[in-house]
Design a protein around this motif. Sequence first.
Motif, PDB file in Angstrom:
ATOM      1  N   ALA A 149      -3.392   1.602  10.978  1.00  0.00           N
ATOM      2  CA  ALA A 149      -4.150   0.981   9.891  1.00  0.00           C
ATOM      3  C   ALA A 149      -4.006  -0.531   9.941  1.00  0.00           C
ATOM      4  O   ALA A 149      -3.048  -1.069  10.514  1.00  0.00           O
ATOM      5  N   ILE A 209      -3.707  -3.629   7.256  1.00  0.00           N
ATOM      6  CA  ILE A 209      -3.432  -3.875   5.841  1.00  0.00           C
ATOM      7  C   ILE A 209      -3.534  -5.369   5.561  1.00  0.00           C
ATOM      8  O   ILE A 209      -2.984  -6.193   6.308  1.00  0.00           O
ATOM      9  N   TYR A 216     -11.155  -4.273  12.716  1.00  0.00           N
ATOM     10  CA  TYR A 216     -10.927  -3.194  11.745  1.00  0.00           C
ATOM     11  C   TYR A 216     -11.812  -1.969  11.946  1.00  0.00           C
ATOM     12  O   TYR A 216     -11.582  -0.930  11.319  1.00  0.00           O
ATOM     13  N   GLU A 224      -8.340   2.636   9.502  1.00  0.00           N
ATOM     14  CA  GLU A 224      -8.206   2.383   8.074  1.00  0.00           C
ATOM     15  C   GLU A 224      -8.019   0.887   7.856  1.00  0.00           C
ATOM     16  O   GLU A 224      -7.150   0.262   8.464  1.00  0.00           O
ATOM     17  N   ARG A 272      -7.173  -1.411   4.865  1.00  0.00           N
ATOM     18  CA  ARG A 272      -6.678  -1.234   3.503  1.00  0.00           C
ATOM     19  C   ARG A 272      -6.283  -2.568   2.889  1.00  0.00           C
ATOM     20  O   ARG A 272      -5.510  -3.324   3.486  1.00  0.00           O
ATOM     21  N   GLU A 273      -6.797  -2.815   1.700  1.00  0.00           N
ATOM     22  CA  GLU A 273      -6.426  -4.013   0.946  1.00  0.00           C
ATOM     23  C   GLU A 273      -5.465  -3.610  -0.169  1.00  0.00           C
ATOM     24  O   GLU A 273      -5.791  -2.754  -0.991  1.00  0.00           O
TER      25      GLU A 273
END
Length: 384
Positions: free
Chosen positions: A144, A146, A172, A176, A178-179
Amino acid sequence: MDQTRCLVPPVPAPKLNIPRSPSTVEVSIIDSTTRISIPFTTLIRPPVQDLPDLKCPSYVFLIHHRPSNQRLVFDLGVRKDWKNFAPALVRRITQNGWGVSVQKNISEILTENGVDLSSINAVIWSHQHWDHIGDPSTFPASTALIVGPGFKDAFAPGYPANPRGVIRESDYEGREFREVSFPSDDSPDLLRIGRFKAIDYFQDGSFYLLDAPGHTIGHLCALARVTDGDRQGFVLMGADAAHHAGEFRPSPYLPLPKDISPNPLEGISNSRFATGHVCPGEIFLHGDGEDGGPKRADHRFLAPAKGLSVDGEKASWTIEGLEEFDASDEVLVVLAHDSTVQGMLNFFPKGIEGQMRQDVKNKVRWRWLADFASETGGTKGERL
């Protein structure tokens, strides 16, 4: 701190209120092989005679949470093929004439040292700047990405969907993205460590993401507990909350000592203080400080350059937060670009845990003062 050892009495630092926990993570500092050269005053003020350019590395951190066997990578340095960054970034680097040298991607360094890339659960970007984002596309889709609060609205979509984008869609896509978000100030779920909002990433007190605003939108720091027992030890991954240790040292909580040991000027050419294990702290109080007045023993020597931060007031607030962490003997603050820790701290594939038990912080705390050698009658040498 013993007041008799300081040029001025220290002020008690605010409590950090780090929750107690027996849980730890393993942390390794990775030399990303990135080397950058940027005019000093582009990033920091006031000018320093010995530093027309800030020549620095860009550190990456590998975090291993043994209970879950999850691994995280905090930041990625510069991608090896940096001319394949988004065109807006490439133009900025080349038009400004900044020096960039990169030998390897982080994915290569990990693989060469026996780390299976499929074991990396997530890459965390502290922020969107080119010397931190590397090339996430070299990690498998299971990794992921982040980012901090507000990041997606500010910087996504990336290039080429956005021709002016500073990240690439390939960073990205297929993974995934993700914020993280931090609870509001009045939320019962809000956790603060020091002054910063915090997220307990593994829900066991071993690793926290910190909301450290000001430098850019969504700027993150991280706090890792690396030793437990009677003497807890932490590594604060400072990212670009500051670019030089002189931006948060000395401080009201950690004033200059009367006698500094180890001697930061040891081995510096032409310095009359180059020999011996101790040098007097007062010799560094020549010249102007960051506020235009004379340097003070209890106030940081440097500050971010005007206009560098997206929000200067918040950036200063975050630096004050670094000062509070730095005052704790339990916390080692490592900035992304602090070259003074090279040769002093263990780097990947070794971890930092053993050195934290040996109080390595006191060995590196004042080493950055060598950058002010000319103001003490010496000449900055190539010691490192």
